[in-house]
Design a protein around this motif. Structure first.
Motif, PDB file in Angstrom:
ATOM      1  N   GLN A 380     -12.608   1.595  13.922  1.00  0.00           N
ATOM      2  CA  GLN A 380     -12.964   1.731  12.517  1.00  0.00           C
ATOM      3  C   GLN A 380     -11.773   1.530  11.600  1.00  0.00           C
ATOM      4  O   GLN A 380     -11.835   1.873  10.420  1.00  0.00           O
ATOM      5  CB  GLN A 380     -13.596   3.110  12.280  1.00  0.00           C
ATOM      6  CG  GLN A 380     -14.903   3.302  13.044  1.00  0.00           C
ATOM      7  CD  GLN A 380     -15.567   4.629  12.723  1.00  0.00           C
ATOM      8  OE1 GLN A 380     -15.568   5.081  11.586  1.00  0.00           O
ATOM      9  NE2 GLN A 380     -16.143   5.255  13.747  1.00  0.00           N
ATOM     10  N   GLY A 381     -10.696   0.937  12.113  1.00  0.00           N
ATOM     11  CA  GLY A 381      -9.554   0.596  11.295  1.00  0.00           C
ATOM     12  C   GLY A 381      -8.479   1.659  11.294  1.00  0.00           C
ATOM     13  O   GLY A 381      -8.557   2.670  12.007  1.00  0.00           O
ATOM     14  N   ILE A 382      -7.449   1.443  10.481  1.00  0.00           N
ATOM     15  CA  ILE A 382      -6.299   2.343  10.401  1.00  0.00           C
ATOM     16  C   ILE A 382      -6.161   2.848   8.970  1.00  0.00           C
ATOM     17  O   ILE A 382      -6.054   2.061   8.030  1.00  0.00           O
ATOM     18  CB  ILE A 382      -5.009   1.619  10.828  1.00  0.00           C
ATOM     19  CG1 ILE A 382      -5.097   1.236  12.311  1.00  0.00           C
ATOM     20  CG2 ILE A 382      -3.787   2.473  10.566  1.00  0.00           C
ATOM     21  CD1 ILE A 382      -3.910   0.453  12.799  1.00  0.00           C
ATOM     22  N   SER A 383      -6.158   4.157   8.799  1.00  0.00           N
ATOM     23  CA  SER A 383      -6.016   4.751   7.469  1.00  0.00           C
ATOM     24  C   SER A 383      -4.571   4.641   7.000  1.00  0.00           C
ATOM     25  O   SER A 383      -3.629   4.890   7.773  1.00  0.00           O
ATOM     26  CB  SER A 383      -6.437   6.223   7.488  1.00  0.00           C
ATOM     27  OG  SER A 383      -7.813   6.338   7.816  1.00  0.00           O
ATOM     28  N   VAL A 384      -4.391   4.278   5.730  1.00  0.00           N
ATOM     29  CA  VAL A 384      -3.053   4.175   5.151  1.00  0.00           C
ATOM     30  C   VAL A 384      -3.059   4.824   3.772  1.00  0.00           C
ATOM     31  O   VAL A 384      -4.092   4.907   3.110  1.00  0.00           O
ATOM     32  CB  VAL A 384      -2.585   2.705   5.025  1.00  0.00           C
ATOM     33  CG1 VAL A 384      -2.448   2.062   6.386  1.00  0.00           C
ATOM     34  CG2 VAL A 384      -3.536   1.900   4.151  1.00  0.00           C
ATOM     35  N   ALA A 385      -1.902   5.297   3.365  1.00  0.00           N
ATOM     36  CA  ALA A 385      -1.711   5.835   2.025  1.00  0.00           C
ATOM     37  C   ALA A 385      -0.768   4.919   1.266  1.00  0.00           C
ATOM     38  O   ALA A 385       0.057   4.214   1.868  1.00  0.00           O
ATOM     39  CB  ALA A 385      -1.146   7.252   2.089  1.00  0.00           C
ATOM     40  N   ARG A 386      -0.883   4.914  -0.046  1.00  0.00           N
ATOM     41  CA  ARG A 386      -0.014   4.093  -0.890  1.00  0.00           C
ATOM     42  C   ARG A 386       1.451   4.367  -0.564  1.00  0.00           C
ATOM     43  O   ARG A 386       1.859   5.516  -0.383  1.00  0.00           O
ATOM     44  CB  ARG A 386      -0.299   4.390  -2.363  1.00  0.00           C
ATOM     45  CG  ARG A 386       0.511   3.545  -3.337  1.00  0.00           C
ATOM     46  CD  ARG A 386       0.238   3.994  -4.756  1.00  0.00           C
ATOM     47  NE  ARG A 386       1.092   3.290  -5.691  1.00  0.00           N
ATOM     48  CZ  ARG A 386       0.755   2.161  -6.310  1.00  0.00           C
ATOM     49  NH1 ARG A 386      -0.454   1.631  -6.100  1.00  0.00           N
ATOM     50  NH2 ARG A 386       1.577   1.570  -7.149  1.00  0.00           N
ATOM     51  N   ASP A 387       2.213   3.308  -0.440  1.00  0.00           N
ATOM     52  CA  ASP A 387       3.655   3.331  -0.131  1.00  0.00           C
ATOM     53  C   ASP A 387       3.942   3.689   1.325  1.00  0.00           C
ATOM     54  O   ASP A 387       5.105   3.786   1.716  1.00  0.00           O
ATOM     55  CB  ASP A 387       4.422   4.289  -1.049  1.00  0.00           C
ATOM     56  CG  ASP A 387       4.348   3.865  -2.510  1.00  0.00           C
ATOM     57  OD1 ASP A 387       4.318   2.637  -2.768  1.00  0.00           O
ATOM     58  OD2 ASP A 387       4.315   4.749  -3.393  1.00  0.00           O
TER      59      ASP A 387
END
Length: 553
Positions: A380-387
């Protein structure tokens, strides 16, 4: 082709048939040239056919009967026109102009030019005409020559006809074979001074660019040759898209469906999946479905003027520009056609704002011969946060490019459990359809209506539909089922065995024929008559018009 590109070049009715040149795109001299040529009653059309079950493709020659009459402007009858990837390529005026300008800048004197994958001979004729211009300007006695190699025989015959119409036969050596079969001293008198080629697909490498360049540099070209194109650079961008997620994550889509069919039962999330590869797509059409999670970044650079390596890899640290989940990687390439870096061609999507790419993309029209590519993130993909930093590892071999994302120092890679060899590889379109709630409900309702009040001792599934096979087994608990499975064959049988318990049916009632048959006999049905025939209309969306590829009984 626009008049500014074709100039004095003439094309046979066959070539115009092949490329679907429109009346408005031809200058008066081109139309007069067409009128002077006879229209044959039978036309040959080259069409790329893709098998929707296997994904394999091949060029086929199609005979189309006509009445031999041209329309009022001397153009071939409209009913003879057919679509093909050659059509888009030769009608791509921005591509043609970029190659023409680069060739004219590169071919500055009579010399030996090698054209690999010459196709219709367009680039070869551009090179020959550039050398003619050099002769006229310099009044030189030396004459150049173009060696053009094309392995597809029907296209070679077409090229010969085009060269003859344009009076260029004496300026060409035409070889009906692959370039790696040519030898200097046997086929070629000398090594070539300039390489002109366009053997690129949407991924860049899929048509054998690297091995072709390797052999050319080793055996056919002078040291430090001039080349058109000069360089190709691949770019990527991380994106979030529920639409793209549904193209490969059937388990997540199926969890939202209310029927009892489990194509991907819990604990078997990868029993049905797409092949880990890049898929060509018109990403501009998906712009409203895509959230950008990174800036565009360069991945690989391939120089045509020097021998490329068979394998390469790189690791890139990508900074996320938005919060989200990386569902896919969108990729494209940019061609630098001349040495100075003034002529470019790009397959970038329209949203790219780079000065070079934007100026090119805005001038390009819709085309099907080159698209962007999509690589699906796993699960289901990889979660990322800004920066936040995401590590991307890219690897290329001779024919393809692959990617792997690392999230928070944990390697994210496919975990394809064996399941005793029962895994099925399906196309992204097929997986998206199988996960569509409305589609499943429509077929389930239709089948229930057909079975209402009836007892069918034998049902036949006439294609590769795993969904219909399992649905019949659930709705008609007394029926025996024969699934022909002409494409997935024994893999389909192993898959059904693996998911039978999760779907509440026994394989004792299911038989997989597993072979292509033009007709069934009573021997195939064990002397039983068929009570219901079921099929799942499906077409492969990347190949032509829907009605050209319907798979139906």
């Amino acid at each position: 082709m626009a008049s500014r590109l074709s100039k004095s070049l003439k094309f046979t009715p066959l070539l115009f048939h092949l490329t679907r040149f429109t009346h408005s795109s031809l200058c008066k001299s081109d139309r007069r040239a067409l009128r002077s040529l006879s229209i044959e009653s039978a036309q040959r059309v080259f069409q790329l056919k893709v098998d929707p079950l296997t994904g394999n493709s091949e060029w086929v020659v199609i005979e189309e009967e006509g009445d031999g009459k041209a329309d009022g402007d001397g153009l071939p009858p409209k009913d003879l026109l057919s679509s093909t990837s050659y059509l888009d390529m030769l009608n791509d005026s921005w591509r043609n102009r970029a190659f023409r300008e680069a060739i004219e800048k590169t071919v500055k004197k009579p010399c030996h030019v090698l054209d690999i994958g010459a196709g219709t001979g367009l680039l070869s004729m551009m090179a020959a005409r550039a050398m003619d211009s050099c002769d006229a300007q310099q009044n030189a006695g030396s004459r150049g020559i173009v060696s053009a190699c094309e392995s597809y025989l029907p296209m070679v015959k077409l090229m010969r006809k085009v060269l003859r119409i344009n009076g260029m036969e004496t300026k060409f050596q035409l070889f009906s074979r692959c370039s790696d079969e040519l030898k200097v001293g046997v086929d070629l008198a000398t090594r070539a001074d300039i390489l002109v080629s366009e053997i690129l697909d949407s991924e860049l490498l899929g048509e054998g660019l690297i091995p072709s360049l390797q052999h050319a540099h080793d055996m056919l070209l002078v040291k430090n040759p001039l080349t058109v194109p000069y360089r190709a650079i691949t770019y990527c961008q991380l994106v979030e898209s529920e639409f793209l997620l549904k193209q490969h994550d059937l388990h997540n889509s199926e969890s939202k469906v209310s029927d009892r069919v489990h194509l991907v039962p819990s604990g078997m999330e990868t029993v049905v999946h797409v092949k880990p590869q890049q898929y060509a797509m018109h990403c501009d059409a998906l712009s409203n479905e895509i959230k950008l999670l990174s800036e565009p970044f360069e991945v690989f650079s391939f120089d045509f003027w020097r021998r490329p390596e068979s394998r390469g890899e790189t690791e890139l640290k990508i900074i996320a520009i938005n919060d989200g989940t990386v569902h896919a990687i969108v990729s494209w390439w940019v061609l630098q056609l001349d040495y100075e870096g003034t002529i470019f061609y790009s397959t970038a999507p329209q949203w790219i704002k780079s000065p070079i790419v934007s100026s090119i993309s805005q001038k390009q029209s819709w085309c099907d011969h080159w698209k962007q590519c999509v690589w699906f993130a796993t699960g289901q993909g990889i979660s990322v946060a800004r920066d936040e930093q995401v590590l991307l590892r890219a690897v290329h071999d001779e024919m393809s490019i692959s990617y792997r994302l690392t999230d928070k120092s944990l390697l994210s890679k496919p975990k394809y459990h064996n399941f005793c060899g029962s895994q099925l590889l399906l196309s992204p379109e097929r997986i998206a359809v199988y996960g569509d709630t409305n589609w499943r409900l429509s077929f389930s309702t239709a089948l229930q209506n057909a079975l209402q009040g009836k007892t069918c001792s034998l049902c036949i599934v006439a294609d590769d539909s795993i969904f219909m096979t399992i649905l019949i087994a659930q709705l008609s608990t007394t029926s025996h089922i024969i699934s022909i499975f002409p494409g997935i064959r024994e893999k389909g049988a192993r898959y059904l065995q693996a998911v039978a318990n999760a779907n509440g049916f026994s394989m004792d009632r299911v038989k997989v024929l597993g072979k292509r048959k033009t007709c069934l006999t009573m021997d195939d049905t064990d002397q039983r008559k068929v009570g219901m025939l079921v099929s799942e209309p499906f077409y492969y969306g990347n190949d032509g018009l829907p009605w050209q590829n319907l798979r139906f009984w």
